[in-house]
Design a protein around this motif. Sequence first.
Motif, PDB file in Angstrom:
ATOM      1  N   UNK A   6       0.823  -1.143   0.037  1.00 31.44           N
ATOM      2  CA  UNK A   6       0.004   0.027  -0.357  1.00 31.44           C
ATOM      3  C   UNK A   6       0.761   0.844  -0.235  1.00 31.44           C
ATOM      4  N   UNK A   7       0.936   1.531  -1.227  1.00 31.34           N
ATOM      5  CA  UNK A   7       1.971   3.124  -1.544  1.00 31.34           C
ATOM      6  C   UNK A   7       0.786   4.162  -0.878  1.00 31.34           C
ATOM      7  N   UNK A   8      -0.775   3.888  -0.497  1.00 29.57           N
ATOM      8  CA  UNK A   8      -1.180   5.296  -0.940  1.00 29.57           C
ATOM      9  C   UNK A   8      -1.207   6.305   0.593  1.00 29.57           C
ATOM     10  N   UNK A   9       0.155   6.243   1.445  1.00 27.24           N
ATOM     11  CA  UNK A   9       0.402   6.560   2.186  1.00 27.24           C
ATOM     12  C   UNK A   9       1.243   7.752   1.910  1.00 27.24           C
ATOM     13  N   UNK A  10       1.721   8.121   0.946  1.00 32.32           N
ATOM     14  CA  UNK A  10       3.122   9.137  -0.358  1.00 32.32           C
ATOM     15  C   UNK A  10       2.337   9.863  -0.294  1.00 32.32           C
ATOM     16  N   UNK A  11       2.883  10.999  -0.076  1.00 31.51           N
ATOM     17  CA  UNK A  11       2.855  13.020  -0.213  1.00 31.51           C
ATOM     18  C   UNK A  11       3.232  12.782  -1.670  1.00 31.51           C
ATOM     19  N   UNK A  12       2.650  13.903  -2.516  1.00 27.17           N
ATOM     20  CA  UNK A  12       2.481  14.387  -3.536  1.00 27.17           C
ATOM     21  C   UNK A  12       3.752  15.018  -3.742  1.00 27.17           C
ATOM     22  N   UNK A  20       8.939   7.781   3.034  1.00 28.50           N
ATOM     23  CA  UNK A  20       9.636   7.929   2.401  1.00 28.50           C
ATOM     24  C   UNK A  20      10.079   6.656   2.629  1.00 28.50           C
ATOM     25  N   UNK A  21       9.085   6.126   4.052  1.00 24.59           N
ATOM     26  CA  UNK A  21       9.376   4.769   4.618  1.00 24.59           C
ATOM     27  C   UNK A  21       8.970   3.688   3.584  1.00 24.59           C
ATOM     28  N   UNK A  22       7.793   3.966   2.746  1.00 23.10           N
ATOM     29  CA  UNK A  22       7.283   3.063   2.378  1.00 23.10           C
ATOM     30  C   UNK A  22       7.375   3.034   1.038  1.00 23.10           C
ATOM     31  N   UNK A  23       8.458   3.771   0.106  1.00 21.97           N
ATOM     32  CA  UNK A  23       8.699   4.171  -1.234  1.00 21.97           C
ATOM     33  C   UNK A  23       9.729   3.537  -1.285  1.00 21.97           C
ATOM     34  N   UNK A  40      -3.358   6.406  -5.397  1.00 21.29           N
ATOM     35  CA  UNK A  40      -4.772   6.733  -5.179  1.00 21.29           C
ATOM     36  C   UNK A  40      -4.844   8.077  -5.504  1.00 21.29           C
ATOM     37  N   UNK A  41      -3.527   8.406  -6.388  1.00 20.57           N
ATOM     38  CA  UNK A  41      -3.083   9.445  -6.984  1.00 20.57           C
ATOM     39  C   UNK A  41      -1.992   9.897  -7.323  1.00 20.57           C
ATOM     40  N   UNK A  42      -2.267   9.752  -9.167  1.00 21.15           N
ATOM     41  CA  UNK A  42      -1.016  10.007 -10.220  1.00 21.15           C
ATOM     42  C   UNK A  42      -0.133  10.195  -9.383  1.00 21.15           C
ATOM     43  N   UNK A  43      -0.153  11.793  -8.900  1.00 23.67           N
ATOM     44  CA  UNK A  43       1.184  12.255  -7.921  1.00 23.67           C
ATOM     45  C   UNK A  43       2.106  11.970  -7.533  1.00 23.67           C
ATOM     46  N   UNK A  46       5.370  10.018  -8.722  1.00 24.35           N
ATOM     47  CA  UNK A  46       6.542  10.425  -9.014  1.00 24.35           C
ATOM     48  C   UNK A  46       8.222  10.847  -7.532  1.00 24.35           C
ATOM     49  N   UNK A  47       7.404  10.613  -6.242  1.00 21.29           N
ATOM     50  CA  UNK A  47       8.362   9.982  -5.551  1.00 21.29           C
ATOM     51  C   UNK A  47       8.204   8.542  -4.988  1.00 21.29           C
ATOM     52  N   UNK A  48       7.303   7.736  -6.385  1.00 19.38           N
ATOM     53  CA  UNK A  48       7.491   6.316  -5.930  1.00 19.38           C
ATOM     54  C   UNK A  48       8.850   5.700  -7.115  1.00 19.38           C
ATOM     55  N   UNK A  49       8.573   4.401  -7.257  1.00 24.42           N
ATOM     56  CA  UNK A  49      10.116   3.554  -8.236  1.00 24.42           C
ATOM     57  C   UNK A  49       9.152   2.874  -8.468  1.00 24.42           C
TER      58      UNK A  49
END
Length: 369
Positions: A6-12, A20-23, A40-43, A46-49
Amino acid sequence: MKIVIDARFTRTDHHDGISRYGSSLIAATAKIADVTMLVNDERQLALLPDVPHVMVNSPLSPLELFVARKVNTLGADVVVCPMQTMGTLGRNYALILTLHDLIYYEHPTPPGFLPAPVRLLWRLYHKAFWPQRVLLNRADIVATISRTTEALMAKYRLTRRPVRIVGNAPQPGQSPRDPVAGADKSLVYMGSFMPYKNVETMIRGMAELPDYTLHLLSRITPQRRAELEVLIPNGAKVEFHNGVTDDEYEELLRRATALISLSKAEGYGLPLVESMALGTPVVASDTPIFREVGADAVTYVDPESPADFAAAVAALDDSVLWEQRSRRSVERAAEFNWDESARQLLAAAEEAVALHRNKRHSPQPKVEQ
């Protein structure tokens, strides 16, 4: 094994600690397993692999109650969430939920970026431990990032599920500074300005460090900045950056005498490891979690004492001591790495899958007529 994370807690816009931990965990785990991300957001991408992803609802949406129906269609063996709030109604996969720390039971002020209704629920949630137990007991395995949090979870009996460590780590590929080159008369603080972070003590301590500049790097509201600015002693140098890029953060750390963290509570203390990885010594609160992370590489002080903080910094004027601290910092930071965290996660995932299968195949108790 197919793992959905679950990467939905990634900031945009920029990473916070959870983001950062999740990514980083996704990037490392994808090297050794079949990983798909939930966003849950295409933005967020940009911060994910560059890992396959599936769009689902926001974790703050009422639809979260039913998110497992969507996740079921992905055919995952196990789903890993870096938080404990993921919807699970009707799931048919193994599940790992994560509890990073128990900070907000002692310091219940919620993050300001959350919507007002969520902030209210946040405060109510942290009034007692039973809601946490309800959430965590839905998992097959509960993950956490430190032995300190693991011990607190046991103390308060927060879950009946097995608890496993999936550690945090600094970003890979950063070379340490040359310890012989010395340092500028600068100090770095990276973190929020919430009350438990105790920025007030370091600002007051700058009265005894007139040759040093304290760099406060994170974004700050005008109201909070005004509250802190009135505490700056006459002649002290304190600079508010109101946010920096990763490159700017690294550059400031590479020049600094020390990173400072006088927080009264932390789940881990990632800035400590980031600083040590570059060879920048750390002055930190004498707390169990910082002792766990920093071991003998960090200088520990009473977080309530501006004088202790100032004395610890002044001691680093000794070039021999500073060089010793710099070298030991690099050695300690090398003990934390994302590849090891990924191996820890994979081991926990295999255990979760086995537990889930056993649970599904175990005979159900007969109901007496």
